[in-house]
Design a protein around this motif. Structure first.
Motif, PDB file in Angstrom:
ATOM      1  N   GLY A  16       0.809  -1.216   0.000  1.00 35.98           N
ATOM      2  CA  GLY A  16       0.000   0.000   0.000  1.00 35.98           C
ATOM      3  C   GLY A  16       0.838   1.260   0.000  1.00 35.98           C
ATOM      4  N   SER A  17       0.140   2.389   0.122  1.00 42.23           N
ATOM      5  CA  SER A  17       0.788   3.702   0.059  1.00 42.23           C
ATOM      6  C   SER A  17       0.312   4.590   1.195  1.00 42.23           C
ATOM      7  N   LEU A  18       1.168   5.513   1.570  1.00 40.74           N
ATOM      8  CA  LEU A  18       0.840   6.575   2.520  1.00 40.74           C
ATOM      9  C   LEU A  18       1.586   7.829   2.095  1.00 40.74           C
ATOM     10  N   ARG A  19       1.031   8.988   2.457  1.00 43.10           N
ATOM     11  CA  ARG A  19       1.748  10.237   2.255  1.00 43.10           C
ATOM     12  C   ARG A  19       1.862  10.961   3.582  1.00 43.10           C
ATOM     13  N   LEU A  20       3.085  11.226   3.970  1.00 43.92           N
ATOM     14  CA  LEU A  20       3.354  11.987   5.180  1.00 43.92           C
ATOM     15  C   LEU A  20       3.530  13.455   4.838  1.00 43.92           C
ATOM     16  N   SER A  21       3.105  14.305   5.756  1.00 42.09           N
ATOM     17  CA  SER A  21       3.272  15.755   5.591  1.00 42.09           C
ATOM     18  C   SER A  21       3.974  16.314   6.810  1.00 42.09           C
ATOM     19  N   CYS A  22       4.779  17.321   6.585  1.00 41.51           N
ATOM     20  CA  CYS A  22       5.439  18.031   7.684  1.00 41.51           C
ATOM     21  C   CYS A  22       5.304  19.514   7.421  1.00 41.51           C
ATOM     22  N   VAL A  23       4.608  20.203   8.311  1.00 37.33           N
ATOM     23  CA  VAL A  23       4.406  21.640   8.187  1.00 37.33           C
ATOM     24  C   VAL A  23       5.419  22.353   9.075  1.00 37.33           C
ATOM     25  N   TYR A  24       6.128  23.314   8.481  1.00 36.71           N
ATOM     26  CA  TYR A  24       7.157  24.068   9.193  1.00 36.71           C
ATOM     27  C   TYR A  24       6.595  25.417   9.629  1.00 36.71           C
ATOM     28  N   SER A  25       7.116  25.933  10.735  1.00 33.59           N
ATOM     29  CA  SER A  25       6.599  27.191  11.275  1.00 33.59           C
ATOM     30  C   SER A  25       7.256  28.405  10.638  1.00 33.59           C
ATOM     31  N   ARG A  26       8.235  28.197   9.754  1.00 34.65           N
ATOM     32  CA  ARG A  26       8.827  29.322   9.029  1.00 34.65           C
ATOM     33  C   ARG A  26       9.185  28.864   7.622  1.00 34.65           C
ATOM     34  N   SER A  27       9.527  29.811   6.782  1.00 35.39           N
ATOM     35  CA  SER A  27       9.790  29.507   5.384  1.00 35.39           C
ATOM     36  C   SER A  27      10.832  28.397   5.226  1.00 35.39           C
ATOM     37  N   ILE A  28      10.540  27.476   4.293  1.00 38.81           N
ATOM     38  CA  ILE A  28      11.501  26.389   4.071  1.00 38.81           C
ATOM     39  C   ILE A  28      12.796  26.902   3.454  1.00 38.81           C
ATOM     40  N   ARG A  66      10.770   3.776  -4.388  1.00 39.15           N
ATOM     41  CA  ARG A  66       9.473   3.588  -3.725  1.00 39.15           C
ATOM     42  C   ARG A  66       8.978   4.860  -3.051  1.00 39.15           C
ATOM     43  N   PHE A  67       9.875   5.639  -2.485  1.00 39.97           N
ATOM     44  CA  PHE A  67       9.507   6.849  -1.757  1.00 39.97           C
ATOM     45  C   PHE A  67       9.926   8.079  -2.569  1.00 39.97           C
ATOM     46  N   THR A  68       9.143   9.144  -2.429  1.00 37.61           N
ATOM     47  CA  THR A  68       9.458  10.407  -3.083  1.00 37.61           C
ATOM     48  C   THR A  68       9.272  11.550  -2.098  1.00 37.61           C
ATOM     49  N   ILE A  69      10.304  12.365  -1.950  1.00 34.59           N
ATOM     50  CA  ILE A  69      10.215  13.552  -1.101  1.00 34.59           C
ATOM     51  C   ILE A  69       9.970  14.755  -1.989  1.00 34.59           C
ATOM     52  N   SER A  70       9.117  15.654  -1.506  1.00 35.73           N
ATOM     53  CA  SER A  70       8.813  16.871  -2.267  1.00 35.73           C
ATOM     54  C   SER A  70       8.486  17.975  -1.290  1.00 35.73           C
ATOM     55  N   ARG A  71       8.379  19.191  -1.827  1.00 28.31           N
ATOM     56  CA  ARG A  71       8.054  20.304  -0.937  1.00 28.31           C
ATOM     57  C   ARG A  71       7.158  21.296  -1.646  1.00 28.31           C
ATOM     58  N   ASP A  72       6.358  21.987  -0.851  1.00 28.35           N
ATOM     59  CA  ASP A  72       5.494  23.071  -1.332  1.00 28.35           C
ATOM     60  C   ASP A  72       5.877  24.292  -0.512  1.00 28.35           C
ATOM     61  N   ALA A  74       4.975  27.404  -0.679  1.00 32.19           N
ATOM     62  CA  ALA A  74       3.874  28.290  -0.286  1.00 32.19           C
ATOM     63  C   ALA A  74       3.170  27.777   0.969  1.00 32.19           C
ATOM     64  N   LYS A  75       3.093  26.461   1.091  1.00 38.49           N
ATOM     65  CA  LYS A  75       2.442  25.851   2.247  1.00 38.49           C
ATOM     66  C   LYS A  75       3.429  25.533   3.361  1.00 38.49           C
ATOM     67  N   LYS A  76       4.706  25.825   3.144  1.00 40.51           N
ATOM     68  CA  LYS A  76       5.759  25.525   4.132  1.00 40.51           C
ATOM     69  C   LYS A  76       5.673  24.060   4.553  1.00 40.51           C
ATOM     70  N   THR A  77       5.532  23.198   3.584  1.00 47.05           N
ATOM     71  CA  THR A  77       5.293  21.787   3.840  1.00 47.05           C
ATOM     72  C   THR A  77       6.236  20.920   3.012  1.00 47.05           C
ATOM     73  N   VAL A  78       6.713  19.869   3.640  1.00 48.12           N
ATOM     74  CA  VAL A  78       7.485  18.846   2.949  1.00 48.12           C
ATOM     75  C   VAL A  78       6.713  17.533   3.048  1.00 48.12           C
ATOM     76  N   TYR A  79       6.674  16.808   1.951  1.00 46.82           N
ATOM     77  CA  TYR A  79       5.913  15.572   1.878  1.00 46.82           C
ATOM     78  C   TYR A  79       6.840  14.374   1.687  1.00 46.82           C
ATOM     79  N   CYS A  95      10.191  14.300  10.857  1.00 40.56           N
ATOM     80  CA  CYS A  95      10.745  15.274   9.926  1.00 40.56           C
ATOM     81  C   CYS A  95      11.757  16.136  10.664  1.00 40.56           C
ATOM     82  N   LYS A  96      12.673  16.666   9.908  1.00 35.95           N
ATOM     83  CA  LYS A  96      13.804  17.406  10.462  1.00 35.95           C
ATOM     84  C   LYS A  96      14.104  18.590   9.560  1.00 35.95           C
ATOM     85  N   ALA A  97      14.624  19.653  10.175  1.00 34.80           N
ATOM     86  CA  ALA A  97      15.114  20.799   9.416  1.00 34.80           C
ATOM     87  C   ALA A  97      16.463  21.198   9.979  1.00 34.80           C
ATOM     88  N   SER A  98      17.350  21.636   9.102  1.00 36.62           N
ATOM     89  CA  SER A  98      18.680  22.044   9.514  1.00 36.62           C
ATOM     90  C   SER A  98      18.902  23.505   9.180  1.00 36.62           C
TER      91      SER A  98
END
Length: 117
Positions: A16-28, A66-72, A74-79, A95-98
């Motif tokens: 099966g499949s799942l999509r994870l989302s990570c919303v950041y509190s500041r601009s990516i 199998r996995f794909t990382i992406s980002r939006d 405008a939504k400050k989100t990484v998938y 999720c992590k940010a550096s």
């Protein structure tokens, strides 16, 4: 203080499949890199995939194809789109940010992904 909030985990059957989302509190664009890591019971936390604001990506060998990382930005989100899931993908996903300085890393609280056989 930077906050990261994950969502999208759950229970899914193998294949099966799942999509994870990570919303950041500041601009990516304020980060050097964003990424997903996972930790299975009794194991160390490991890198799954990373992405830079310039869209450079990196994947663990175990998830390539199998996995794909992406980002939006405008939504400050990484998938993390996860397809063809396997029982060995079962873990808590973080999720992590550096910071650009490389000094500070920020982590989300984690979301559980369970893949049944």
């Amino acid at each position: 203080q930077v906050q990261l909030v994950e969502s999208g985990g759950g229970l899914v059957q193998a294949g099966g499949s799942l999509r994870l989302s990570c919303v950041y509190s500041r601009s990516i664009f304020s980060f050097r890199a964003m990424g997903w890591y996972r930790q299975a019971p009794g194991k160390q936390r490991e890198l799954v995939a990373t992405i830079t604001p310039g869209l450079s990506t990196n994947y663990a060998d175990s998830v390539k194809g199998r996995f794909t990382i992406s980002r939006d930005s405008a939504k400050k989100t990484v998938y993390l789109q996860m397809n063809t899931l396997k029982p060995e993908d079962t873990a808590v996903y973080y999720c992590k940010a550096s910071d650009p300085s490389g000094v500070n890393d920020y982590w989300g609280q984690g979301t559980q992904v369970t893949v049944s056989s």
